[in-house]
Design a protein around this motif. Structure first.
Motif, mmCIF file in Angstrom:
data_model
loop_
_atom_site.group_PDB
_atom_site.id
_atom_site.type_symbol
_atom_site.label_atom_id
_atom_site.label_comp_id
_atom_site.label_asym_id
_atom_site.label_seq_id
_atom_site.Cartn_x
_atom_site.Cartn_y
_atom_site.Cartn_z
ATOM 1 N N ARG A 40 -5.497 3.138 -7.516
ATOM 2 C CA ARG A 40 -6.881 2.842 -7.145
ATOM 3 C C ARG A 40 -7.741 4.095 -7.087
ATOM 4 O O ARG A 40 -8.964 3.995 -7.078
ATOM 5 C CB ARG A 40 -6.900 2.104 -5.806
ATOM 6 C CG ARG A 40 -6.136 0.771 -5.851
ATOM 7 C CD ARG A 40 -6.075 0.125 -4.482
ATOM 8 N NE ARG A 40 -7.399 -0.198 -3.989
ATOM 9 C CZ ARG A 40 -7.667 -0.574 -2.733
ATOM 10 N NH1 ARG A 40 -6.677 -0.629 -1.853
ATOM 11 N NH2 ARG A 40 -8.894 -0.849 -2.359
ATOM 12 N N PHE A 61 -8.255 -4.168 -1.027
ATOM 13 C CA PHE A 61 -8.158 -4.345 -2.475
ATOM 14 C C PHE A 61 -8.564 -5.781 -2.780
ATOM 15 O O PHE A 61 -7.784 -6.709 -2.633
ATOM 16 C CB PHE A 61 -6.734 -4.054 -2.939
ATOM 17 C CG PHE A 61 -6.567 -3.994 -4.431
ATOM 18 C CD1 PHE A 61 -7.645 -3.819 -5.289
ATOM 19 C CD2 PHE A 61 -5.301 -4.095 -4.990
ATOM 20 C CE1 PHE A 61 -7.483 -3.758 -6.667
ATOM 21 C CE2 PHE A 61 -5.118 -4.020 -6.364
ATOM 22 C CZ PHE A 61 -6.210 -3.857 -7.200
ATOM 23 N N TRP A 100 -0.821 -5.463 -8.424
ATOM 24 C CA TRP A 100 -1.715 -6.437 -9.052
ATOM 25 C C TRP A 100 -0.895 -7.453 -9.838
ATOM 26 O O TRP A 100 0.011 -7.080 -10.587
ATOM 27 C CB TRP A 100 -2.669 -5.695 -9.984
ATOM 28 C CG TRP A 100 -3.571 -6.532 -10.842
ATOM 29 C CD1 TRP A 100 -3.383 -6.869 -12.154
ATOM 30 C CD2 TRP A 100 -4.805 -7.121 -10.468
ATOM 31 N NE1 TRP A 100 -4.431 -7.626 -12.622
ATOM 32 C CE2 TRP A 100 -5.320 -7.797 -11.595
ATOM 33 C CE3 TRP A 100 -5.534 -7.141 -9.275
ATOM 34 C CZ2 TRP A 100 -6.530 -8.484 -11.564
ATOM 35 C CZ3 TRP A 100 -6.734 -7.825 -9.248
ATOM 36 C CH2 TRP A 100 -7.224 -8.490 -10.379
ATOM 37 N N SER A 132 -17.613 2.986 -5.594
ATOM 38 C CA SER A 132 -16.327 2.986 -4.909
ATOM 39 C C SER A 132 -16.157 4.243 -4.067
ATOM 40 O O SER A 132 -16.699 5.300 -4.376
ATOM 41 C CB SER A 132 -15.183 2.882 -5.927
ATOM 42 O OG SER A 132 -13.933 3.024 -5.288
ATOM 43 N N ASP A 184 0.862 -1.190 0.000
ATOM 44 C CA ASP A 184 0.000 0.000 0.000
ATOM 45 C C ASP A 184 0.892 1.231 0.000
ATOM 46 O O ASP A 184 1.565 1.546 0.986
ATOM 47 C CB ASP A 184 -0.916 0.019 1.234
ATOM 48 C CG ASP A 184 -1.983 -1.064 1.158
ATOM 49 O OD1 ASP A 184 -2.696 -1.126 0.147
ATOM 50 O OD2 ASP A 184 -2.094 -1.840 2.129
ATOM 51 N N ARG A 198 -11.826 8.849 -9.127
ATOM 52 C CA ARG A 198 -10.899 8.466 -10.197
ATOM 53 C C ARG A 198 -11.048 9.423 -11.371
ATOM 54 O O ARG A 198 -11.812 9.181 -12.300
ATOM 55 C CB ARG A 198 -11.161 7.022 -10.620
ATOM 56 C CG ARG A 198 -10.820 6.023 -9.509
ATOM 57 C CD ARG A 198 -11.378 4.661 -9.731
ATOM 58 N NE ARG A 198 -11.044 3.765 -8.627
ATOM 59 C CZ ARG A 198 -11.657 2.611 -8.390
ATOM 60 N NH1 ARG A 198 -12.651 2.201 -9.179
ATOM 61 N NH2 ARG A 198 -11.281 1.860 -7.370
ATOM 62 N N TYR A 205 -1.897 3.639 -4.269
ATOM 63 C CA TYR A 205 -1.336 2.672 -5.219
ATOM 64 C C TYR A 205 -1.207 1.311 -4.545
ATOM 65 O O TYR A 205 -0.775 1.211 -3.401
ATOM 66 C CB TYR A 205 0.031 3.128 -5.719
ATOM 67 C CG TYR A 205 -0.029 4.346 -6.611
ATOM 68 C CD1 TYR A 205 -0.108 4.214 -7.990
ATOM 69 C CD2 TYR A 205 -0.029 5.623 -6.056
ATOM 70 C CE1 TYR A 205 -0.175 5.334 -8.811
ATOM 71 C CE2 TYR A 205 -0.096 6.746 -6.869
ATOM 72 C CZ TYR A 205 -0.172 6.594 -8.245
ATOM 73 O OH TYR A 205 -0.250 7.695 -9.048
ATOM 74 N N SER A 206 -1.591 0.291 -5.288
ATOM 75 C CA SER A 206 -1.436 -1.088 -4.823
ATOM 76 C C SER A 206 -0.793 -1.895 -5.945
ATOM 77 O O SER A 206 -0.464 -1.362 -7.005
ATOM 78 C CB SER A 206 -2.796 -1.685 -4.426
ATOM 79 O OG SER A 206 -3.348 -0.977 -3.324
ATOM 80 N N LEU A 248 -9.955 -6.502 -13.168
ATOM 81 C CA LEU A 248 -10.009 -5.036 -13.086
ATOM 82 C C LEU A 248 -10.005 -4.430 -14.487
ATOM 83 O O LEU A 248 -9.609 -5.056 -15.462
ATOM 84 C CB LEU A 248 -8.873 -4.477 -12.228
ATOM 85 C CG LEU A 248 -7.407 -4.814 -12.563
ATOM 86 C CD1 LEU A 248 -6.905 -4.023 -13.759
ATOM 87 C CD2 LEU A 248 -6.529 -4.558 -11.347
ATOM 88 N N LEU A 284 -7.421 2.693 -12.448
ATOM 89 C CA LEU A 284 -8.733 2.068 -12.460
ATOM 90 C C LEU A 284 -9.806 3.020 -12.968
ATOM 91 O O LEU A 284 -9.758 4.232 -12.738
ATOM 92 C CB LEU A 284 -9.094 1.563 -11.066
ATOM 93 C CG LEU A 284 -8.186 0.454 -10.496
ATOM 94 C CD1 LEU A 284 -8.731 -0.026 -9.157
ATOM 95 C CD2 LEU A 284 -8.046 -0.706 -11.464
#
Length: 266
Positions: free
Chosen positions: A132, A150, A119, A216, A99, A220, A116-117, A155, A210
């Protein structure tokens, strides 16, 4: 002691005389050379900014077309020569324990964070950094936000490729850790990727941002370009204004009033 006036050196002498009413325009060598050198430079810089504004308009049109086109599979998009801002889909799973939070991000005048994560796609070897979205700061004393889990098996988002490293951010990057969440003051793709690498993951050379989701908690909304065309037009106006000021200054400083006992002859 002689009352004869000191003879002017050649660079101090007027290059020519142009009588305009009760005044005479008589520029000398050095101011004229400075004028000749500076004026084309200022005009060229203004025209260059206008060209940059037109390039940005064309780029925005291209990116808008890509961002509104139907989503394609990640592997298909990466076959394209320039997939930047293409909307893609990817199946896979989140990588837990990563994270990263970028502080000082604003939306509609409100301060917050971008999250930010990481994937791991099923059809792509490298893990991908995922933006995200944006979360608001609750108050001045909040260090990091409460990040929703998450959780996804698929996605959809737009590809973002780095436009070059921000050396100022990279050279002064200071990560702070709060309960397993890493915080950075400003965003730089290279700095984020290096942090991910320190955590043991060699991430892909792009980010997936995303797509907006009304359900959510994340906001974004990302600008297509960092500097809009209007900014370049404003710069062009500044350069042209400086060119105009130079012309006016050159005329005013070299325009003298003719006295009755003076002659404008050489």
């Amino acid at each position: 002691m002689s009352d004869t006036p000191e003879k002017q050196r050649f660079w101090q002498r007027p290059l020519f005389h142009l009588t305009i009413g009760q005044r005479v325009f008589q520029p000398s060598l050095i101011p004229t050379l400075g004028f000749i050198l500076l004026l084309p430079l200022l005009l060229r810089l203004g025209l260059w900014q206008l060209d940059r504004a037109e390039e940005k308009r064309q780029l925005i049109n291209t990116l808008e077309q890509r961002s509104t086109a139907p989503a394609v599979d990640l592997s298909e998009a990466l076959q394209v020569k320039d997939p930047d801002m293409m909307v893609v889909t990817s199946e896979g799973k989140p990588i837990s324990g990563v994270d990263l939070v970028i502080d000082n991000q604003t939306r509609d005048g409100r301060l917050g964070y971008e999250i930010y994560s990481l994937w791991q796609p099923t059809n792509f070897e490298q893990p991908i950094i995922v933006s995200r979205g944006w979360l608001p700061r609750k108050d001045f004393y909040q260090k990091v936000p409460n990040i929703p889990p998450f959780e996804a098996a698929r996605l959809e988002g737009s590809l973002y490729f780095s436009k070059g490293a921000n050396s100022v951010v990279a050279d002064n990057a200071i990560w702070q850790e709060y309960d397993g969440i890493w915080l950075l003051g400003q965003f730089d793709f290279q700095t984020v990727a290096e942090k991910v690498k320190q955590m043991g993951y060699d991430s892909a050379p792009f980010i997936i941002r995303l797509q907006p989701d009304r359900t959510s908690k994340f906001v974004r909304q990302w600008p297509l370009v960092a500097s809009p065309p209007e900014k370049h037009i404003a710069y062009a106006i500044q350069w042209f204004a400086m060119a105009l000021a130079l012309v006016m200054l050159f005329i005013i400083l070299n325009l003298k009033r003719v006295k009755h006992n003076e002659s404008t002859s050489s």
